[in-house]
Design a protein around this motif. Sequence first.
Motif, PDB file in Angstrom:
ATOM      1  N   THR A 152       3.402   1.031  -6.146  1.00 40.95           N
ATOM      2  CA  THR A 152       3.172  -0.166  -5.329  1.00 40.95           C
ATOM      3  C   THR A 152       4.211  -0.413  -4.255  1.00 40.95           C
ATOM      4  O   THR A 152       3.892  -0.451  -3.079  1.00 40.95           O
ATOM      5  CB  THR A 152       3.161  -1.429  -6.210  1.00 40.95           C
ATOM      6  OG1 THR A 152       2.803  -1.052  -7.507  1.00 40.95           O
ATOM      7  CG2 THR A 152       2.238  -2.455  -5.673  1.00 40.95           C
ATOM      8  N   LEU A 153       5.446  -0.613  -4.687  1.00 47.28           N
ATOM      9  CA  LEU A 153       6.456  -1.032  -3.717  1.00 47.28           C
ATOM     10  C   LEU A 153       6.725   0.021  -2.644  1.00 47.28           C
ATOM     11  O   LEU A 153       6.797  -0.323  -1.472  1.00 47.28           O
ATOM     12  CB  LEU A 153       7.745  -1.443  -4.434  1.00 47.28           C
ATOM     13  CG  LEU A 153       7.706  -2.858  -5.024  1.00 47.28           C
ATOM     14  CD1 LEU A 153       8.959  -3.156  -5.806  1.00 47.28           C
ATOM     15  CD2 LEU A 153       7.504  -3.904  -3.945  1.00 47.28           C
ATOM     16  N   PRO A 154       6.854   1.306  -3.013  1.00 49.09           N
ATOM     17  CA  PRO A 154       7.065   2.291  -1.943  1.00 49.09           C
ATOM     18  C   PRO A 154       5.897   2.319  -0.955  1.00 49.09           C
ATOM     19  O   PRO A 154       6.112   2.419   0.249  1.00 49.09           O
ATOM     20  CB  PRO A 154       7.159   3.622  -2.691  1.00 49.09           C
ATOM     21  CG  PRO A 154       7.565   3.262  -4.059  1.00 49.09           C
ATOM     22  CD  PRO A 154       6.972   1.927  -4.331  1.00 49.09           C
ATOM     23  N   THR A 155       4.662   2.192  -1.475  1.00 49.65           N
ATOM     24  CA  THR A 155       3.518   2.204  -0.566  1.00 49.65           C
ATOM     25  C   THR A 155       3.613   1.048   0.413  1.00 49.65           C
ATOM     26  O   THR A 155       3.271   1.147   1.576  1.00 49.65           O
ATOM     27  CB  THR A 155       2.211   2.074  -1.360  1.00 49.65           C
ATOM     28  OG1 THR A 155       2.279   2.957  -2.466  1.00 49.65           O
ATOM     29  CG2 THR A 155       1.033   2.418  -0.520  1.00 49.65           C
ATOM     30  N   MET A 156       4.098  -0.049  -0.102  1.00 50.53           N
ATOM     31  CA  MET A 156       4.189  -1.262   0.700  1.00 50.53           C
ATOM     32  C   MET A 156       5.352  -1.191   1.683  1.00 50.53           C
ATOM     33  O   MET A 156       5.204  -1.506   2.859  1.00 50.53           O
ATOM     34  CB  MET A 156       4.455  -2.379  -0.309  1.00 50.53           C
ATOM     35  CG  MET A 156       4.597  -3.697   0.260  1.00 50.53           C
ATOM     36  SD  MET A 156       3.074  -4.510  -0.081  1.00 50.53           S
ATOM     37  CE  MET A 156       3.235  -5.805   1.064  1.00 50.53           C
ATOM     38  N   ILE A 157       6.509  -0.777   1.188  1.00 51.95           N
ATOM     39  CA  ILE A 157       7.735  -0.915   1.985  1.00 51.95           C
ATOM     40  C   ILE A 157       8.057   0.340   2.778  1.00 51.95           C
ATOM     41  O   ILE A 157       8.582   0.262   3.881  1.00 51.95           O
ATOM     42  CB  ILE A 157       8.907  -1.309   1.053  1.00 51.95           C
ATOM     43  CG1 ILE A 157       8.632  -2.688   0.472  1.00 51.95           C
ATOM     44  CG2 ILE A 157      10.229  -1.326   1.805  1.00 51.95           C
ATOM     45  CD1 ILE A 157       9.661  -3.197  -0.473  1.00 51.95           C
ATOM     46  N   LEU A 158       7.729   1.515   2.235  1.00 54.99           N
ATOM     47  CA  LEU A 158       8.170   2.746   2.889  1.00 54.99           C
ATOM     48  C   LEU A 158       7.076   3.450   3.683  1.00 54.99           C
ATOM     49  O   LEU A 158       7.285   4.537   4.199  1.00 54.99           O
ATOM     50  CB  LEU A 158       8.739   3.718   1.848  1.00 54.99           C
ATOM     51  CG  LEU A 158       9.964   3.232   1.070  1.00 54.99           C
ATOM     52  CD1 LEU A 158      10.368   4.264   0.037  1.00 54.99           C
ATOM     53  CD2 LEU A 158      11.119   2.961   2.002  1.00 54.99           C
ATOM     54  N   SER A 159       5.882   2.859   3.763  1.00 53.97           N
ATOM     55  CA  SER A 159       4.803   3.561   4.447  1.00 53.97           C
ATOM     56  C   SER A 159       4.716   3.211   5.920  1.00 53.97           C
ATOM     57  O   SER A 159       3.887   3.741   6.638  1.00 53.97           O
ATOM     58  CB  SER A 159       3.471   3.222   3.785  1.00 53.97           C
ATOM     59  OG  SER A 159       3.181   1.856   3.991  1.00 53.97           O
ATOM     60  N   GLY A 160       5.559   2.300   6.373  1.00 54.75           N
ATOM     61  CA  GLY A 160       5.475   1.880   7.766  1.00 54.75           C
ATOM     62  C   GLY A 160       4.438   0.803   7.976  1.00 54.75           C
ATOM     63  O   GLY A 160       4.193   0.369   9.085  1.00 54.75           O
ATOM     64  N   LEU A 161       3.820   0.364   6.882  1.00 55.22           N
ATOM     65  CA  LEU A 161       2.794  -0.668   6.987  1.00 55.22           C
ATOM     66  C   LEU A 161       3.405  -1.989   7.445  1.00 55.22           C
ATOM     67  O   LEU A 161       2.843  -2.702   8.265  1.00 55.22           O
ATOM     68  CB  LEU A 161       2.123  -0.845   5.622  1.00 55.22           C
ATOM     69  CG  LEU A 161       1.008  -1.872   5.550  1.00 55.22           C
ATOM     70  CD1 LEU A 161      -0.172  -1.412   6.360  1.00 55.22           C
ATOM     71  CD2 LEU A 161       0.586  -2.113   4.112  1.00 55.22           C
ATOM     72  N   VAL A 162       4.559  -2.299   6.885  1.00 60.96           N
ATOM     73  CA  VAL A 162       5.172  -3.586   7.158  1.00 60.96           C
ATOM     74  C   VAL A 162       6.462  -3.429   7.965  1.00 60.96           C
ATOM     75  O   VAL A 162       6.683  -4.114   8.947  1.00 60.96           O
ATOM     76  CB  VAL A 162       5.488  -4.313   5.838  1.00 60.96           C
ATOM     77  CG1 VAL A 162       6.165  -5.630   6.120  1.00 60.96           C
ATOM     78  CG2 VAL A 162       4.230  -4.531   5.023  1.00 60.96           C
ATOM     79  N   PHE A 163       7.290  -2.506   7.535  1.00 62.31           N
ATOM     80  CA  PHE A 163       8.596  -2.375   8.169  1.00 62.31           C
ATOM     81  C   PHE A 163       8.629  -1.135   9.057  1.00 62.31           C
ATOM     82  O   PHE A 163       8.198  -0.068   8.635  1.00 62.31           O
ATOM     83  CB  PHE A 163       9.686  -2.285   7.105  1.00 62.31           C
ATOM     84  CG  PHE A 163       9.709  -3.474   6.199  1.00 62.31           C
ATOM     85  CD1 PHE A 163      10.263  -4.665   6.622  1.00 62.31           C
ATOM     86  CD2 PHE A 163       9.145  -3.424   4.944  1.00 62.31           C
ATOM     87  CE1 PHE A 163      10.259  -5.778   5.807  1.00 62.31           C
ATOM     88  CE2 PHE A 163       9.132  -4.527   4.113  1.00 62.31           C
ATOM     89  CZ  PHE A 163       9.699  -5.709   4.545  1.00 62.31           C
ATOM     90  N   PRO A 164       9.140  -1.303  10.285  1.00 57.24           N
ATOM     91  CA  PRO A 164       9.150  -0.161  11.203  1.00 57.24           C
ATOM     92  C   PRO A 164      10.026   0.978  10.692  1.00 57.24           C
ATOM     93  O   PRO A 164      11.201   0.774  10.407  1.00 57.24           O
ATOM     94  CB  PRO A 164       9.708  -0.743  12.504  1.00 57.24           C
ATOM     95  CG  PRO A 164      10.293  -2.055  12.156  1.00 57.24           C
ATOM     96  CD  PRO A 164       9.640  -2.533  10.905  1.00 57.24           C
ATOM     97  N   ILE A 165       9.438   2.153  10.596  1.00 59.25           N
ATOM     98  CA  ILE A 165      10.170   3.292  10.057  1.00 59.25           C
ATOM     99  C   ILE A 165      11.314   3.696  10.986  1.00 59.25           C
ATOM    100  O   ILE A 165      12.388   4.083  10.534  1.00 59.25           O
ATOM    101  CB  ILE A 165       9.198   4.470   9.829  1.00 59.25           C
ATOM    102  CG1 ILE A 165       8.247   4.111   8.686  1.00 59.25           C
ATOM    103  CG2 ILE A 165       9.942   5.751   9.503  1.00 59.25           C
ATOM    104  CD1 ILE A 165       7.192   5.143   8.403  1.00 59.25           C
ATOM    105  N   SER A 166      11.098   3.550  12.293  1.00 59.80           N
ATOM    106  CA  SER A 166      12.147   3.994  13.219  1.00 59.80           C
ATOM    107  C   SER A 166      13.406   3.139  13.112  1.00 59.80           C
ATOM    108  O   SER A 166      14.456   3.507  13.619  1.00 59.80           O
ATOM    109  CB  SER A 166      11.619   3.979  14.648  1.00 59.80           C
ATOM    110  OG  SER A 166      11.173   2.689  14.981  1.00 59.80           O
TER     111      SER A 166
END
Lengths: 376, 384
Positions: free
Chosen positions: B306-320
């Motif tokens: 759950t949390l990685p999909t949410m936080i690390l997928s670029g869905l919410v927080f900009p990866i760059s």
Amino acid sequence: MGLKHMVIKEMIHLRRDRRLLFLLLAMPLFQLVIFGYAAVLDVKEIPLAVCDQDLSQKSRDLIERFLASGYFVISSESTDPRDMERALDSSKAKVAILIPNGYGKRVWKMRRAEVQVLIDGSDPTIARVARNYVSQIIQISSMKEVERRMGILKAMGMPIRMPEVDLEARIWFNQEMKSVNYMIPGIIGVILMVIVMVPTSVSIVRERERGTMEFLISSPLKPYEIIIGKLVPYILVGLVDVLIVIFAGRFLFGVPMKGNFLLLFLLSGLLVLAASGIGIFVSTISSTIPQAMITLASLFIFPSILLSGFIFPIEAMPTPLRLLSYLVPLKYFLIISRSIFLKGAGINLLWDEALVLSAFGVGIFWMSVLRFRKKI
Amino acid sequence: MGGVKRVLYIASKEFIHIRRDPRSLGLVLVFPPLMLILYGYALTFDIKRIPISVLDMDRTRISRDFVRRFVSSGYFQLKEEARRWEDIEKALDSGRARIGLVIGDGFGREIGGGGKGSIQLIMDGSDSVAATTAMGYVASIAQEYAVELSLKSMETAGVGAILKASYPPISEETRIWYNPELKSPNFMIPGLMAIIMALFNVVLVSVGIVGEIERGTIEQLITSPARSHEFVIGKVIPYIVLTFVVLLEMMVLGIAWFKIPFRGSIWMLLLVSLLFLTGYLGLGLMVSSIASNQQTALLIAFLVSTLPTMILSGLVFPISNMPWAIRAITYIVPARYFISAIRGILLKGVGMGILWPDVLCLLIFCIISISASSLLVRQRLKWD
């Protein structure tokens, strides 16, 4: 007396399960570190490609406004739109602005002028924020221009009144305006919630699946003693986790701790209690582990992440969801932890939240006991 | 040929196993679509209805009109009218309001006379991103108000038609490249599907298999002639079918309920979904092979899904924006590729020509997770 033995028995169980114990103690820190560094929303110094075909005083003014905002830095400058497009394609720029030839003249002659803005949408969050910034800057330039025009008319002797609203803004709390200071107290809550809810939600179903439940039931233990006994080890581990994540948030991420540490610890304890209560409740209403997990995920974990205000602001949600959010215990904890960390709030301001959280914990515990008794 | 037969045998056995718990099966089929409908509305970044507290010391028609502007903009809601400065302090401290607006005495007189009226703004900067945006809104509302009053005064004086005709003097035409659908709320729905599926997938399969290990029924399999990869594939097939049905339910719902356009090819959609689900199921198997019991398995499953999909997928927080070490981690979060591919297929209608990097990454993830999990399973069970 029975309760004491039950607790000791469960503690021994947990201690023997080295892998689980290790996970319970190490995972929160590990997650906090990864998510804490990932959950950064500040968008600053967006690389801007400028294509100024007008090269007038007015066009330079507009570009100057972009720079003065502090949100943009120029990464490419040219009069050829193809350069601007290339800058976007090669990710050298995330936003490009094209000021067409004749812009300055139109503005001087009191006509309408238009600029073109291109935004790289491949990172949606940055694009969204950048678009906001761009339209605010253009809006303000536009209003300044209206004022200039009015000034001219006024100087020409027209009877114009030109009021101004002077804005003096002050920022309280989180004055450095760092999003990490807001995110960390939230992440702490989410992690604690999950790390306590998940193992407790399995605790009773597991005995039922294995058939060892009969032993417990045939013992002289009362239902509430069994439940408390099951919960105590996880609550203790949860409290250790509270200490770990609070310290990591404070010292690893440098989140300012304006309030009382002890108060935060105690109120986090309430969250751990509520979370363990939820876990045990799920455990008593499910007859297999997959059922427990689906119920937990759908009814408790997803709302905790999506409806608590952890990432998505509750005020912007449609009314039914806003009402639902009152049922999400994590919502209250997030208010508590953010207020203590960032505002230095004391218990006098956090009474409501603390009471709701404890009522929730007691209520769900009570329901579990009732449910458990019925099932036996 | 014997291999295929054994795989099918293991798969059919697992099917029977799943069918034996009809309540779980029902929950799996019903909950994800419900969650999609419910939470589809929650994933919004809009800044709306920010609670404000207003201390109006002026109490004139103009000051009231000014406050009304804030509320009618939709960005703010008037939470309370403060009577004194302390009320504002308290409202911000307690979080009842996030912005305090103080309108000084004489505001109406100054503004009405064409002079300079001043207001004070106190902002709760806790949520710095929202605060920055809100500040921008306040500034433009204030400025627009002043300009409008001037325009009105000109109108009554019968002059300034030229200003009105050219209002607003500067405007922008914004185009969003690569993701023109950014504006629509539909943009988040594929992400939500990924989060829901990731969780259900990993948890279902890991719990299922660890349960078998715990009960000891797996020993029977080991003594059978099945090889470890046959075992893994056989185990995974029923879950692929099951979660595939669930994902399709959500897709149909997304299109029918949220009116997400479906511009691309159905085959691409099926391919991408299949790769994503298989990869995550492999991940679930990996979890189950390193977990000591169902409790541990569940915990790890929740943590890696759950949390990685949410936080690390670029869905919410900009990866760059992330530090390089974290950015490196995002490359191994398959939801990242799935979300981008699904958006491409549904919203843009693009095909393999553009999506091949995402598809390739998903395929690699799939192969790695399935082969790693069969290795781990073999080790765990001391197979062969």
